[in-house]
Design a protein around this motif. Structure first.
Motif, PDB file in Angstrom:
ATOM      1  N   VAL A 204      -9.013 -60.314   6.225  1.00 49.53           N
ATOM      2  CA  VAL A 204      -7.923 -59.597   6.888  1.00 49.53           C
ATOM      3  C   VAL A 204      -7.620 -60.246   8.243  1.00 49.53           C
ATOM      4  CG1 VAL A 204      -7.098 -57.387   7.770  1.00 49.53           C
ATOM      5  CG2 VAL A 204      -8.567 -57.456   5.732  1.00 49.53           C
ATOM      6  N   ILE A 205      -6.355 -60.656   8.430  1.00 50.90           N
ATOM      7  CA  ILE A 205      -5.956 -61.372   9.647  1.00 50.90           C
ATOM      8  C   ILE A 205      -4.774 -60.651  10.287  1.00 50.90           C
ATOM      9  CG2 ILE A 205      -5.121 -63.558  10.596  1.00 50.90           C
ATOM     10  CD1 ILE A 205      -6.527 -63.746   7.171  1.00 50.90           C
ATOM     11  N   LEU A 206      -4.850 -60.441  11.601  1.00 55.37           N
ATOM     12  CA  LEU A 206      -3.754 -59.870  12.376  1.00 55.37           C
ATOM     13  C   LEU A 206      -3.109 -60.959  13.222  1.00 55.37           C
ATOM     14  CD1 LEU A 206      -5.362 -56.577  13.760  1.00 55.37           C
ATOM     15  CD2 LEU A 206      -4.031 -56.881  11.650  1.00 55.37           C
ATOM     16  N   ASN A 207      -1.785 -60.916  13.330  1.00 52.11           N
ATOM     17  CA  ASN A 207      -1.050 -61.852  14.181  1.00 52.11           C
ATOM     18  C   ASN A 207      -0.008 -61.105  14.997  1.00 52.11           C
ATOM     19  OD1 ASN A 207      -1.631 -64.895  13.495  1.00 52.11           O
ATOM     20  ND2 ASN A 207      -1.682 -63.797  11.540  1.00 52.11           N
ATOM     21  N   GLY A 208       0.273 -61.604  16.184  1.00 56.63           N
ATOM     22  CA  GLY A 208       1.349 -61.061  16.998  1.00 56.63           C
ATOM     23  C   GLY A 208       1.934 -62.154  17.874  1.00 56.63           C
ATOM     24  N   ARG A 209       3.219 -62.049  18.171  1.00 58.75           N
ATOM     25  CA  ARG A 209       3.834 -63.006  19.078  1.00 58.75           C
ATOM     26  C   ARG A 209       5.052 -62.381  19.736  1.00 58.75           C
ATOM     27  NH1 ARG A 209       4.272 -68.083  17.453  1.00 58.75           N
ATOM     28  NH2 ARG A 209       5.598 -68.519  19.258  1.00 58.75           N
ATOM     29  N   VAL A 210       5.346 -62.843  20.949  1.00 50.76           N
ATOM     30  CA  VAL A 210       6.543 -62.449  21.686  1.00 50.76           C
ATOM     31  C   VAL A 210       7.163 -63.718  22.268  1.00 50.76           C
ATOM     32  CG1 VAL A 210       7.487 -61.103  23.587  1.00 50.76           C
ATOM     33  CG2 VAL A 210       5.552 -60.197  22.282  1.00 50.76           C
ATOM     34  N   ASP A 211       8.446 -63.962  21.962  1.00 51.64           N
ATOM     35  CA  ASP A 211       9.198 -65.079  22.535  1.00 51.64           C
ATOM     36  C   ASP A 211      10.428 -64.518  23.229  1.00 51.64           C
ATOM     37  OD1 ASP A 211       7.737 -67.415  21.226  1.00 51.64           O
ATOM     38  OD2 ASP A 211       8.361 -66.263  19.466  1.00 51.64           O
ATOM     39  N   PHE A 212      10.723 -65.035  24.418  1.00 50.36           N
ATOM     40  CA  PHE A 212      11.871 -64.499  25.144  1.00 50.36           C
ATOM     41  C   PHE A 212      12.346 -65.516  26.181  1.00 50.36           C
ATOM     42  CE2 PHE A 212       8.083 -63.455  27.465  1.00 50.36           C
ATOM     43  CZ  PHE A 212       8.414 -63.639  28.784  1.00 50.36           C
ATOM     44  N   LEU A 213      13.548 -65.314  26.656  1.00 47.78           N
ATOM     45  CA  LEU A 213      14.072 -66.052  27.800  1.00 47.78           C
ATOM     46  C   LEU A 213      15.485 -65.573  28.081  1.00 47.78           C
ATOM     47  CD1 LEU A 213      12.808 -68.116  29.666  1.00 47.78           C
ATOM     48  CD2 LEU A 213      14.125 -69.893  28.553  1.00 47.78           C
ATOM     49  N   SER A 214      15.881 -65.655  29.322  1.00 46.30           N
ATOM     50  CA  SER A 214      17.236 -65.305  29.729  1.00 46.30           C
ATOM     51  C   SER A 214      17.688 -66.345  30.744  1.00 46.30           C
ATOM     52  CB  SER A 214      17.278 -63.907  30.344  1.00 46.30           C
ATOM     53  OG  SER A 214      18.572 -63.590  30.781  1.00 46.30           O
ATOM     54  N   LEU A 215      18.737 -67.099  30.423  1.00 47.49           N
ATOM     55  CA  LEU A 215      19.225 -68.143  31.310  1.00 47.49           C
ATOM     56  C   LEU A 215      20.562 -68.664  30.817  1.00 47.49           C
ATOM     57  CD1 LEU A 215      17.340 -71.508  30.693  1.00 47.49           C
ATOM     58  CD2 LEU A 215      17.764 -69.777  28.966  1.00 47.49           C
ATOM     59  N   GLU A 216      21.144 -69.613  31.547  1.00 44.21           N
ATOM     60  CA  GLU A 216      22.387 -70.268  31.156  1.00 44.21           C
ATOM     61  C   GLU A 216      22.108 -71.728  30.820  1.00 44.21           C
ATOM     62  OE1 GLU A 216      25.452 -69.825  34.010  1.00 44.21           O
ATOM     63  OE2 GLU A 216      25.434 -67.636  33.967  1.00 44.21           O
ATOM     64  N   VAL A 217      22.663 -72.178  29.697  1.00 41.57           N
ATOM     65  CA  VAL A 217      22.534 -73.574  29.267  1.00 41.57           C
ATOM     66  C   VAL A 217      23.929 -74.081  28.933  1.00 41.57           C
ATOM     67  CG1 VAL A 217      21.495 -75.170  27.625  1.00 41.57           C
ATOM     68  CG2 VAL A 217      20.244 -73.118  28.319  1.00 41.57           C
ATOM     69  N   ASP A 218      24.522 -74.900  29.840  1.00 41.03           N
ATOM     70  CA  ASP A 218      25.869 -75.430  29.658  1.00 41.03           C
ATOM     71  C   ASP A 218      26.868 -74.284  29.433  1.00 41.03           C
ATOM     72  OD1 ASP A 218      24.983 -78.041  30.009  1.00 41.03           O
ATOM     73  OD2 ASP A 218      24.507 -78.275  27.889  1.00 41.03           O
ATOM     74  N   GLU A 219      27.462 -74.219  28.232  1.00 40.68           N
ATOM     75  CA  GLU A 219      28.488 -73.222  27.951  1.00 40.68           C
ATOM     76  C   GLU A 219      27.916 -71.889  27.480  1.00 40.68           C
ATOM     77  OE1 GLU A 219      30.349 -75.567  24.955  1.00 40.68           O
ATOM     78  OE2 GLU A 219      31.951 -76.245  26.290  1.00 40.68           O
ATOM     79  N   TYR A 220      26.596 -71.792  27.394  1.00 35.35           N
ATOM     80  CA  TYR A 220      25.964 -70.614  26.825  1.00 35.35           C
ATOM     81  C   TYR A 220      25.093 -69.923  27.867  1.00 35.35           C
ATOM     82  CZ  TYR A 220      27.362 -73.074  22.614  1.00 35.35           C
ATOM     83  OH  TYR A 220      28.097 -73.733  21.668  1.00 35.35           O
ATOM     84  N   GLY A 221      25.074 -68.603  27.806  1.00 32.49           N
ATOM     85  CA  GLY A 221      24.238 -67.819  28.704  1.00 32.49           C
ATOM     86  C   GLY A 221      23.776 -66.553  28.004  1.00 32.49           C
ATOM     87  N   GLY A 222      22.873 -65.840  28.664  1.00 35.40           N
ATOM     88  CA  GLY A 222      22.372 -64.599  28.090  1.00 35.40           C
ATOM     89  C   GLY A 222      20.880 -64.659  27.862  1.00 35.40           C
ATOM     90  N   GLY A 223      20.413 -63.892  26.897  1.00 32.82           N
ATOM     91  CA  GLY A 223      18.984 -63.835  26.647  1.00 32.82           C
ATOM     92  C   GLY A 223      18.688 -63.584  25.190  1.00 32.82           C
ATOM     93  N   ILE A 224      17.444 -63.838  24.824  1.00 33.98           N
ATOM     94  CA  ILE A 224      16.979 -63.602  23.463  1.00 33.98           C
ATOM     95  C   ILE A 224      15.547 -63.102  23.511  1.00 33.98           C
ATOM     96  CG2 ILE A 224      16.242 -66.007  23.162  1.00 33.98           C
ATOM     97  CD1 ILE A 224      17.018 -65.693  20.192  1.00 33.98           C
ATOM     98  N   THR A 225      15.227 -62.178  22.624  1.00 35.89           N
ATOM     99  CA  THR A 225      13.868 -61.659  22.476  1.00 35.89           C
ATOM    100  C   THR A 225      13.504 -61.692  20.999  1.00 35.89           C
ATOM    101  OG1 THR A 225      14.167 -60.160  24.349  1.00 35.89           O
ATOM    102  CG2 THR A 225      12.324 -59.707  22.882  1.00 35.89           C
ATOM    103  N   ASN A 226      12.349 -62.257  20.686  1.00 38.14           N
ATOM    104  CA  ASN A 226      11.831 -62.297  19.321  1.00 38.14           C
ATOM    105  C   ASN A 226      10.404 -61.756  19.352  1.00 38.14           C
ATOM    106  OD1 ASN A 226      11.786 -63.406  16.421  1.00 38.14           O
ATOM    107  ND2 ASN A 226      10.017 -64.412  17.334  1.00 38.14           N
ATOM    108  N   VAL A 227      10.173 -60.641  18.661  1.00 37.27           N
ATOM    109  CA  VAL A 227       8.866 -59.980  18.682  1.00 37.27           C
ATOM    110  C   VAL A 227       8.400 -59.763  17.250  1.00 37.27           C
ATOM    111  CG1 VAL A 227       7.560 -57.996  19.528  1.00 37.27           C
ATOM    112  CG2 VAL A 227       9.558 -58.781  20.785  1.00 37.27           C
ATOM    113  N   GLN A 228       7.146 -60.127  16.969  1.00 37.01           N
ATOM    114  CA  GLN A 228       6.613 -59.999  15.615  1.00 37.01           C
ATOM    115  C   GLN A 228       5.174 -59.499  15.643  1.00 37.01           C
ATOM    116  OE1 GLN A 228       8.321 -64.323  14.906  1.00 37.01           O
ATOM    117  NE2 GLN A 228       7.422 -63.578  13.006  1.00 37.01           N
TER     118      GLN A 228
END
Length: 278
Positions: A204-228
């Motif tokens: 039995v194996i448990l895994n967890g992760r959180v990825d995120f960031l909020s910033l502007e890159v050229d023509e794109y801005g905003g943020g993203i959150t990925n949680v598992q």
């Protein structure tokens, strides 16, 4: 899907990572952490919330709720492919792909301004919103033993969007004609994150992760959150299967010379997966 359910998904995965962190220095024995390569296929069953606004200079757009205004389904099944390579005991390279493609037809309950066109109340509108999601990360496990690890990662979460509306649009005071407006763009968003693994037993194996960031890159801005958060059962040395919960949220702004786009795009729900490893 309500914010309450979305918060449950975030809390579940965050607790998984915190739990792994608290256990990472405790001794035990299992084998999953010695996997060198793995390939995982899954079915993801999220609730979906989509809000879009596409405007042109001097022509403001309408804040459109895709599920309510356009009749898009608010649930779907997304196949996903995830692969990884443990380059050394502490360095991990992973990649993932999944896609969502929805189409709908609706008689508008209100007037919509989209990409310089006015679609009046009562007209029939065909719409399509598609997204191909590519995610890649490089991680380093700064805590690792025979049955647990905790690490940090950097990565890229890139989404290829295709948004289209077709219907009778207002051309003049009394003239309408069928107009199609389509915008496609690839939005690359770098991320930072943390991840953890804990083997409760050899099976039995448990895994967890959180990825995120909020910033502007050229023509794109905003943020993203990925949680598992996931739990897997190891049937053999090379095969395991399990259940997961995932929450993905975009808050994306696109600023180009000819148009601007604002997108709030949320997935939230369970998945099942099978994994082959070596």
């Amino acid at each position: 899907m309500s914010n309450h359910v979305g918060n449950q998904g975030v809390l579940l995965a965050a607790l998984a990572v915190v739990g792994v962190a608290s256990l990472a220095a405790t001794p035990a024995s299992a084998q999953a952490l010695d996997e060198r390569f793995w390939l995982e296929g899954s079915g993801y069953f999220p609730g979906i919330e989509t809000k879009i606004n596409v405007s042109r200079p001097g022509q403001p757009g309408t804040d459109i709720d895709a599920e309510n205004d356009l009749g898009m389904e608010d649930t779907d099944t997304l196949p996903a492919v995830y692969a990884g390579w443990r380059m050394s005991p502490r360095w991990i390279l992973t990649g993932e792909f999944y896609a969502l493609d929805r189409e709908a037809n609706v008689t508008l309950g209100r007037t919509i301004e989209f990409d310089g066109s006015t679609y009046p109340i009562g007209v029939s509108v065909d719409s399509r919103i598609a997204s191909d999601v590519y995610r890649a990360t490089v991680g380093y496990s700064f805590i690792r033993n025979d049955y647990s690890e905790l690490g940090a990662s950097i990565g890229l979460h890139a989404t290829d969007f295709d948004i289209e509306l077709t219907g009778e649009a207002q051309i003049g005071p009394a003239v309408r004609q069928v107009v199609t407006r389509n915008r496609t763009f690839l939005a690359p968003m770098p991320t930072i994150g943390v991840y953890g693994t804990y083997e409760i037993s050899p099976k039995v194996i448990l895994n967890g992760r959180v990825d995120f960031l909020s910033l502007e890159v050229d023509e794109y801005g905003g943020g993203i959150t990925n949680v598992q958060a996931s739990a897997a059962y190891r049937f053999s040395r090379n095969f395991s299967a399990g259940l997961a919960w995932r929450y993905v949220a975009y808050d994306l702004q696109v600023e180009k010379t000819e148009y601007n786009a604002d997108i709030d795009y949320n997935f939230n729900g369970p998945s099942i997966f099978a994994r082959i490893s070596f």
